[in-house]
Design an enzyme around this catalytic site. Structure first.
Site, short mmCIF file in Angstrom:
data_model
loop_
_atom_site.label_atom_id
_atom_site.label_comp_id
_atom_site.label_asym_id
_atom_site.label_seq_id
_atom_site.Cartn_x
_atom_site.Cartn_y
_atom_site.Cartn_z
CB CYS A 105 39.99 51.68 31.86
SG CYS A 105 41.55 52.41 32.44
CG HIS B 71 35.34 45.06 37.90
ND1 HIS B 71 36.67 45.38 37.77
CD2 HIS B 71 35.15 44.86 39.23
CE1 HIS B 71 37.25 45.38 38.96
NE2 HIS B 71 36.33 45.07 39.87
#
Length: 351
Positions: free
Chosen positions: A105, A176
């Site tokens: 994040c 990711h």
């Protein structure tokens, strides 16, 4: 080292497909809804910070989940190994099937607390955190990360980060395939602006063949995700695929997952059957003092791309939040879908 995301429970699906953890989205109601569409997909909680669990006074709010959402993973945000170990143990006690550490994040709020993607600059601390959690739980512990942050531009840095996790006995990584810019880009921009480098994720699999590696980022459908379960260019296949916003916005994409990723050819519920199957859960939530829009907000995309889909969304948006609203709001919204479908069939018959 465990070489599978799956737990010793043979009833759990292999971790080939997962719905990404998404703040404000993948709460317990969302997961129940998604489970109605896919029996096999792994579902993730929103990120829960260690501080919320250690210093908060409402564990059911943060850890409560319906038993039908299994297999389900608790994602933790934190950087203190002892705190993470304590919270991982809580997650196991509350019935989660695995623990995942958020190292992806990019928001300013979590950076200020040494949570999320900024931890990629602290590989030793992340490895220590994984080892601490592994020491106290019997369920898998995984890490979700980026391919790098800021000026990290080389595969060697990513490999070094993953090597520390492997040495800490991590059970798997979800990567990711974009790096995160911690300064200058918003969290939304960090989901789209940095270029995708899928080959880097596949090269991690080549470098660490015994490690389970899942890929995330920019994958639009479960069907397109299958490409990563095969060799990519000259690099080996990864072990699993994670989708986020695409599934949330078009949840019925999950109807493809069981057959595509698990060979489960059992008939899936239609959109209408999914809706009807949610009614008992919604009624139970209402009877406990909840509101219908706590659940209906996750169901906006159920009829995406179908006749009446926009009418469905609009009706729910305009009515589900009103005090006293119940399942009749969803029934009335669905009546608009049915009418739109009948009108279309009538037009086809005339033509």
């Amino acid at each position: 080292m465990n070489q599978s995301f799956s737990t010793s429970n043979s009833n759990l699906s292999p971790h080939r497909f997962a719905v990404a953890p998404m703040m404000d989205w993948t709460d317990r109601h969302c997961r129940v809804f998604h489970r109605k569409i896919s029996r096999q997909a792994w579902l993730y909680s929103e990120m829960v910070t260690t501080g919320a669990l250690i210093y908060g006074k409402n564990l059911p709010r943060f850890l409560g989940h319906d038993e039908q959402d299994s297999p389900v993973v608790l994602q933790l945000g934190g950087s203190d190994p002892a705190d993470l170990a304590h919270c991982a143990k809580l997650g196991e006690e509350w019935g989660y099937n695995a623990i995942n550490l958020n190292v992806g994040c990019p928001s300013d709020r979590v950076q200020n607390n040494l949570i999320g993607a900024c931890l990629m600059a602290h590989p030793k601390l992340v490895a220590e955190s994984v080892a601490a959690m592994k020491a106290v739980v019997s369920i898998p512990v995984t890490v979700k990360c980026r391919i790098g942050i800021d000026d990290q531009e080389d595969l060697d840095s990513l490999f070094e980060f993953v090597r520390g996790l492997v040495e800490a006995q991590v059970d798997g990584v979800i990567i990711h395939a974009r790096k995160a810019w911690l300064q200058g880009l918003s969290p939304k921009q960090n989901r789209d602006v940095p270029p995708l480098k899928y080959d880097w994720v596949h090269q991690v699999k080549q470098a660490f063949p015994a490690l389970e590696v899942m890929i995330n980022g920019g994958i639009a459908t479960p069907q397109s995700g299958l490409a990563h379960l095969k060799p990519y260019q000259q690099w080996p296949a990864v072990d699993g695929v994670m989708l986020g916003r695409a599934v949330y916005e078009q949840p019925y994409l999950l109807a493809e997952v069981d057959a595509l990723y698990y060979g489960d050819e059992r008939q899936v519920q239609t959109r209408e059957e999914v809706l009807e199957s949610m009614y008992p859960y919604i009624e139970a939530h209402l009877s406990s003092g909840g509101r219908v829009n706590h659940i209906s907000r996750h169901m906006m995309g159920l009829f995406h791309g179908q006749p009446g889909g926009r009418l469905w969304r609009r009706y729910l948006s305009e009515n589900a939040f009103k005090p006293g609203s119940g399942i009749e709001v969803l029934q009335q919204a669905y009546a608009l879908v049915e009418q739109a479908s009948q009108n279309l069939e009538g037009q086809d018959a005339v033509s």
